[in-house]
Design an enzyme around this catalytic site. Structure first.
Site, PDB file in Angstrom:
ATOM      1  N   HIS A  95      -4.458  -4.684 -50.261  1.00 29.40           N
ATOM      2  CA  HIS A  95      -3.860  -3.443 -49.671  1.00 29.40           C
ATOM      3  C   HIS A  95      -4.989  -2.759 -48.680  1.00 29.40           C
ATOM      4  CE1 HIS A  95      -0.395  -2.194 -52.575  1.00 29.40           C
ATOM      5  NE2 HIS A  95      -0.458  -3.532 -52.249  1.00 29.40           N
ATOM      6  N   GLU A 118      -6.248   0.180 -48.377  1.00 28.94           N
ATOM      7  CA  GLU A 118      -7.269   0.922 -49.004  1.00 28.94           C
ATOM      8  C   GLU A 118      -8.387   0.005 -49.757  1.00 28.94           C
ATOM      9  OE1 GLU A 118      -4.037   1.113 -49.202  1.00 28.94           O
ATOM     10  OE2 GLU A 118      -3.312   3.237 -49.106  1.00 28.94           O
ATOM     11  N   CYS A 163      -0.921   3.575 -53.335  1.00 32.18           N
ATOM     12  CA  CYS A 163      -0.168   3.053 -54.397  1.00 32.18           C
ATOM     13  C   CYS A 163      -1.250   3.299 -55.680  1.00 32.18           C
ATOM     14  CB  CYS A 163       0.151   1.727 -54.483  1.00 32.18           C
ATOM     15  SG  CYS A 163      -1.424   0.480 -54.592  1.00 32.18           S
ATOM     16  N   CYS A 197      -4.441   1.408 -55.915  1.00 35.73           N
ATOM     17  CA  CYS A 197      -5.643   1.888 -54.787  1.00 35.73           C
ATOM     18  C   CYS A 197      -5.872   3.134 -55.325  1.00 35.73           C
ATOM     19  CB  CYS A 197      -4.963   1.960 -53.458  1.00 35.73           C
ATOM     20  SG  CYS A 197      -4.646   0.249 -52.921  1.00 35.73           S
TER      21      CYS A 197
HETATM   22  N1  LIG Z   1      -0.927   2.596 -48.908  1.00 38.72           N
HETATM   23  C1  LIG Z   1      -0.267   1.502 -49.230  1.00 38.72           C
HETATM   24  N2  LIG Z   1       0.763   1.510 -49.663  1.00 38.72           N
HETATM   25  C2  LIG Z   1       1.027  -0.127 -49.793  1.00 38.72           C
HETATM   26  N3  LIG Z   1       2.315  -0.797 -50.483  1.00 38.72           N
HETATM   27  C3  LIG Z   1       2.159  -1.902 -50.028  1.00 38.72           C
HETATM   28  N4  LIG Z   1       0.832  -2.252 -49.433  1.00 38.72           N
HETATM   29  C4  LIG Z   1       0.233  -1.064 -49.157  1.00 38.72           C
HETATM   30  C5  LIG Z   1      -0.830  -0.690 -48.626  1.00 38.72           C
HETATM   31  O1  LIG Z   1      -1.748  -1.349 -48.178  1.00 38.72           O
HETATM   32  N5  LIG Z   1      -1.238   0.434 -48.617  1.00 38.72           N
END
Ligand SMILES: Nc1nc2[nH]cnc2c(=O)[nH]1
Length: 153
Positions: A53, A55, A82, A85
């Site tokens: 992801h 973040e 999410c 993260c």
């Molecule tokens: N904020 C965020 N939500 C996600 N949902 C799936 N991938 C991501 C991501 O990289 N960042």
């Protein structure tokens, strides 16, 4: 605070660029003391790593410079972080997070993680994922051993 909009705009730009390159619409900028330490985009399409992801990519990059503690860092994200993260941010001491698009905005596109947040509010035995606690005598004193070895460090 007045810089929030500028950094957030950068995160959104990253998300937009990532979409044009075949990736998902997520970008993140990690800032400490007014300096951009890391930028990340969602790289799942590149490496197949489901944890890639935006973040977390930014956190991984910043950790190369700062190590495992990111106290005082601010993360600007194009999308609502999410639970994975957000947990990482809590655990490494990130101080603030600012995001542009809320889960509700991503919901019609399958880009919301609201359902995961919801799962995590449930007791362990009610979550969709089976979670089994199986105590092991072999764990013995591993934790206290670790504590003893690391007390002086
Ligand atoms: N904020 C965020 N939500 C996600 N949902 C799936 N991938 C991501 C991501 O990289 N960042």
């Amino acid at each position: 605070m007045s810089d929030d909009l500028d950094y957030l705009e950068q995160a959104v730009d990253l998300a937009r660029q990532n979409v044009e390159q075949g990736g998902r619409p997520f970008g993140a900028v990690l800032v400490k003391d007014g300096r951009v330490l890391a930028r990340g985009v969602n790289e799942i399409h590149l490496n197949g790593d489901p944890s890639a992801h935006a973040e977390l990519q930014a956190i991984r990059l910043a950790s190369r410079e700062l190590g495992p503690r990111l106290d005082g860092c601010v993360i600007y994200a194009s999308g609502q972080p999410c639970p994975m993260c957000l947990a990482a941010m809590h655990m490494c001491g990130v101080t603030r997070v600012v995001f542009a698009a809320a889960n509700a905005q991503g919901e019609p596109f399958g880009l919301s993680t609201a359902a995961v947040y919801q799962q995590m509010t449930l007791p362990l035995d009610q979550q969709a994922l089976e979670i089994r606690h199986l105590p092991q005598a072999a764990m013995g004193d591993i934790y206290s051993r670790w504590k003893a070895l690391n007390a002086a460090r």
